[in-house]
Write a protein that holds these residues in place. Structure first.
Motif, mmCIF file in Angstrom:
data_model
loop_
_atom_site.group_PDB
_atom_site.id
_atom_site.type_symbol
_atom_site.label_atom_id
_atom_site.label_comp_id
_atom_site.label_asym_id
_atom_site.label_seq_id
_atom_site.Cartn_x
_atom_site.Cartn_y
_atom_site.Cartn_z
ATOM 1 N N ASP A 29 2.172 5.277 3.580
ATOM 2 C CA ASP A 29 0.878 5.015 2.950
ATOM 3 C C ASP A 29 1.027 5.056 1.431
ATOM 4 O O ASP A 29 0.550 4.164 0.716
ATOM 5 N N ALA A 30 1.696 6.071 0.920
ATOM 6 C CA ALA A 30 1.896 6.190 -0.537
ATOM 7 C C ALA A 30 2.698 5.003 -1.069
ATOM 8 O O ALA A 30 2.438 4.506 -2.164
ATOM 9 N N ALA A 31 3.666 4.517 -0.274
ATOM 10 C CA ALA A 31 4.513 3.406 -0.714
ATOM 11 C C ALA A 31 3.744 2.090 -0.801
ATOM 12 O O ALA A 31 4.196 1.153 -1.464
ATOM 13 N N LEU A 32 2.582 2.014 -0.163
ATOM 14 C CA LEU A 32 1.757 0.807 -0.295
ATOM 15 C C LEU A 32 1.273 0.625 -1.728
ATOM 16 O O LEU A 32 0.862 -0.468 -2.109
ATOM 17 N N GLY A 33 1.366 1.676 -2.531
ATOM 18 C CA GLY A 33 0.999 1.604 -3.935
ATOM 19 C C GLY A 33 2.194 1.457 -4.862
ATOM 20 O O GLY A 33 2.051 1.543 -6.082
ATOM 21 N N ASP A 34 3.392 1.237 -4.311
ATOM 22 C CA ASP A 34 4.600 1.094 -5.131
ATOM 23 C C ASP A 34 4.458 -0.090 -6.092
ATOM 24 O O ASP A 34 3.805 -1.088 -5.772
ATOM 25 N N ARG B 185 6.243 -2.450 -1.107
ATOM 26 C CA ARG B 185 4.922 -2.463 -0.459
ATOM 27 C C ARG B 185 4.974 -3.208 0.875
ATOM 28 O O ARG B 185 4.435 -2.744 1.880
ATOM 29 N N TYR B 186 5.622 -4.355 0.882
ATOM 30 C CA TYR B 186 5.730 -5.161 2.102
ATOM 31 C C TYR B 186 6.499 -4.406 3.189
ATOM 32 O O TYR B 186 6.090 -4.377 4.352
ATOM 33 N N ALA B 187 7.617 -3.779 2.813
ATOM 34 C CA ALA B 187 8.418 -3.020 3.786
ATOM 35 C C ALA B 187 7.621 -1.851 4.357
ATOM 36 O O ALA B 187 7.685 -1.558 5.552
ATOM 37 N N ALA B 188 6.835 -1.190 3.494
ATOM 38 C CA ALA B 188 6.020 -0.061 3.966
ATOM 39 C C ALA B 188 4.947 -0.541 4.939
ATOM 40 O O ALA B 188 4.727 0.074 5.988
ATOM 41 N N ALA B 189 4.293 -1.650 4.614
ATOM 42 C CA ALA B 189 3.265 -2.188 5.521
ATOM 43 C C ALA B 189 3.886 -2.610 6.851
ATOM 44 O O ALA B 189 3.330 -2.356 7.922
ATOM 45 N N SER B 190 5.055 -3.229 6.786
ATOM 46 C CA SER B 190 5.757 -3.634 8.020
ATOM 47 C C SER B 190 6.123 -2.419 8.862
ATOM 48 O O SER B 190 6.042 -2.462 10.092
ATOM 49 N N ALA B 191 6.546 -1.348 8.200
ATOM 50 C CA ALA B 191 6.980 -0.150 8.923
ATOM 51 C C ALA B 191 5.829 0.484 9.701
ATOM 52 O O ALA B 191 6.053 1.074 10.766
#
Length: 199
Positions: free
Chosen positions: A153-158, A164-170
């Protein structure tokens, strides 16, 4: 021929041996060859062949070498899929060489060991290299632990779009998605077209 004078011939021979079920010892010896490309080809071949018996030699190479050879050794350890390599790969995540850290994270993504989650979350939050952060998000998705939802969730703000894309995919790989819908709704409201489409 592994004994050819020409390093290009030795490199090609090493890569071809990756598809053979024999000669692991010869490939391990090539990890110390005088030509860098031959050493890298040997590590690649050991990974492609998933040579468990080469695990110790690859770990030693990862611990004592740097650059492309160490990165390729980390990748090869991941391809072997032996959780006994987790400590060596985790140590490699602390090196100053971004290529080696990236190889280590990719190796851990292949092994998918829950014990690596805290170190992968640390890399996702704090690694200076965006490709390493993106690979850490991917690795957390491969592990699939709902405990990683906060870090993802925090990485969505990277600041980096790939992270951001990798975090959303994960989020799609997590076994429990309680936190994912809220995070993905926020991702869908960003100006990032790829994130919107994924969310």
């Amino acid at each position: 021929n592994l004994r050819a004078e020409d390093p290009c011939v030795r490199k090609i021979a090493a890569k071809m041996l990756g598809h053979s079920t024999e000669r692991t010892n010869q490939l391990v010896k090539l990890l110390d060859d005088g030509a860098p490309r031959v050493r890298e080809a040997a590590a690649f071949a050991l990974g492609v062949g998933e040579r468990r018996e080469a695990r110790s030699a690859l770990e030693r190479t990862l611990d004592t070498r740097e650059g492309a050879l160490a990165a390729m050794s980390a990748w090869a350890l991941g391809e072997i899929h032996d959780s006994a390599s987790v400590p060596a790969l985790t140590r490699a995540m602390r090196t100053t060489d971004a290529k080696v850290r990236l190889g280590a994270v990719r190796g851990l993504a292949e092994i998918r060991d829950e014990r690596t989650r805290p170190e992968l979350e640390r890399a996702l939050r704090a690694d200076a290299d965006a490709p390493v952060r993106a690979a850490a998000a991917y690795a957390l998705g491969e592990i699939g632990s709902p405990a990683s939802a906060g870090a993802l969730d925090a990485a969505l703000g990277d600041a980096n779009g790939e992270v951001r894309y990798a975090a959303a995919s994960a989020f799609g790989e997590l076994h429990e998605l309680r936190k994912a819908p809220e995070a993905l709704v926020r991702a869908a409201t960003t100006g990032d077209a790829r994130l919107k489409k994924l969310a």
